[in-house]
Design an enzyme around this catalytic site. Structure first.
Site, PDB file in Angstrom:
ATOM      1  N   LEU A  98       0.849  -1.179   0.000  1.00 26.92           N
ATOM      2  CA  LEU A  98       0.000   0.000   0.000  1.00 26.92           C
ATOM      3  C   LEU A  98       0.888   1.234   0.000  1.00 26.92           C
ATOM      4  O   LEU A  98       1.563   1.530   0.980  1.00 26.92           O
ATOM      5  CB  LEU A  98      -0.937   0.006   1.206  1.00 26.92           C
ATOM      6  CG  LEU A  98      -2.041   1.068   1.110  1.00 26.92           C
ATOM      7  CD1 LEU A  98      -3.361   0.527   1.654  1.00 26.92           C
ATOM      8  CD2 LEU A  98      -1.685   2.361   1.844  1.00 26.92           C
ATOM      9  N   HIS A 117       7.062   1.490  11.129  1.00 23.94           N
ATOM     10  CA  HIS A 117       7.681   2.715  10.617  1.00 23.94           C
ATOM     11  C   HIS A 117       6.664   3.848  10.678  1.00 23.94           C
ATOM     12  O   HIS A 117       5.474   3.661  10.403  1.00 23.94           O
ATOM     13  CB  HIS A 117       8.123   2.478   9.168  1.00 23.94           C
ATOM     14  CG  HIS A 117       9.016   3.538   8.618  1.00 23.94           C
ATOM     15  ND1 HIS A 117       8.572   4.799   8.279  1.00 23.94           N
ATOM     16  CD2 HIS A 117      10.349   3.511   8.315  1.00 23.94           C
ATOM     17  CE1 HIS A 117       9.582   5.507   7.804  1.00 23.94           C
ATOM     18  NE2 HIS A 117      10.667   4.758   7.820  1.00 23.94           N
TER      19      HIS A 117
END
Length: 337
Positions: free
Chosen positions: A126, A230
């Protein structure tokens, strides 16, 4: 407004641009023209194939900014992983070391190299242009895949997993890789990540340590990022957690990013979306946003737009009808955003 549809070969330059922007850590969306072209070709083949049970099919979708007819995002699905080479993960488990004589009983966290996700469907890659990383675009792109799965359950397994990007900086430094992987691969994180995306993954099995890695023996910097998402993937992670995905103690072997999973029946969009007929009105701007999908396989379309449930179906704006290229009364699938 936005529209999600399957990728086409004319999308290749836009996919290259997004892959370059995504940077390091997106192993399944490498900035490699040949691999991206292969992903489009695989989508074409998969959409045209007859499937009785999930196999090697993969599906990639583009997010279109319809106001400029520009591709601003991409996402994908794999029917199963591990068909050609095992799909490796680290499973976090505990090892017991005890000495009754010394009255010592220690439970030590360890990483076990495994391929427990072999044969399972996964969501992947994504990537959204930074200028379009808003709630509507991110939710539409991520959840459109779930509406696609809902419409074609026979093409996917009963479990679904997602690898979330782990910690690394823009220069390609990963604390986990620097403390562990680089000692076995003799290359930096950026190169290993790229090779994993563009080459046969047999080299992973050849080079990875086969024995448990005791977490306390790793530097603190590496321990601190195990299972950490992240910061650029926080929005993606939030959407998945809202859908019902859960962390089951598996992490990526390169950056230690967490893997989350769910049974299809427990995923919010799949379990709660509705199917009915479309009707139209001129202006529904005061009504709540809905994710709306239509079409079968290669003519699958999904968008986000204001609408309301009229008990016989969904009432949408004429502009939404035109964007989805459907007729009045045509069957659609939807869920409130």
């Amino acid at each position: 407004m936005y529209l999600v549809r399957p990728v086409d070969f004319s999308d290749l330059p836009a996919l290259e641009r997004l892959a370059q922007q995504a940077g390091i850590g997106f192993t399944n969306f490498p900035a490699n023209r040949d691999r991206l072209n292969d992903r489009i070709a695989s989508t074409k083949r998969s959409m045209q194939s007859t499937v009785n049970q999930p196999g090697e099919e993969s599906y990639t979708f583009a997010l279109i900014d319809t106001s400029r007819n520009e591709i601003v995002g991409v996402c994908g699905l794999e029917a199963t992983v591990g068909a050609d080479t095992p799909f490796y993960s680290y499973r976090i488990d505990e090892v017991v070391h005890a000495s009754p004589q010394m009255q010592i009983h220690n439970r030590i966290s360890a990483l076990f190299l495994c391929h427990d996700y072999n044969g399972i469907s996964r969501m992947m890659a994504l990537v959204v242009d930074r200028a379009h990383q808003n709630h509507v675009a991110m939710s539409l792109l991520s959840r459109a895949r779930l509406l696609f799965i809902s419409r074609h359950k026979e093409r996917f397994t009963k479990r679904l997993f997602v690898e979330l990007r782990g910690e690394s900086d823009r220069h390609g430094f990963s604390p986990f890789w620097d403390s562990l992987g680089k000692h076995f691969f003799s290359m930096d994180f950026q190169k290993a990540d790229y090779l994993s995306g563009v080459s046969n993954k047999n080299f992973i099995a050849d080079l990875m340590p086969r024995y448990p890695i005791y977490v306390p023996t790793l530097p603190k910097e590496a321990q601190d990022v195990i299972g950490v998402v992240h910061e650029d993937s926080d929005k993606s992670a939030e959407i998945l957690l809202e859908e019902g995905f859960q962390f089951r103690n598996y992490v990526d072997i390169f950056d230690a990013g967490p893997t989350v999973e769910s049974r299809l029946q427990d995923i919010h969009t799949i379990a709660n979306s509705k199917v009915g007929n479309a009707s139209t009105k001129d202006d529904l701007s005061s009504y709540p946003m809905h994710l709306i999908a239509t079409g079968d396989l290669d003519n699958f379309r999904a968008t986000a737009a204001p609408a309301y449930d009229n008990h016989d179906g969904l009432t949408i704006e004429i502009a939404t009808q035109q964007r989805l290229q459907i007729l009045e009364g045509e069957e659609i699938q939807w869920i409130a955003l």
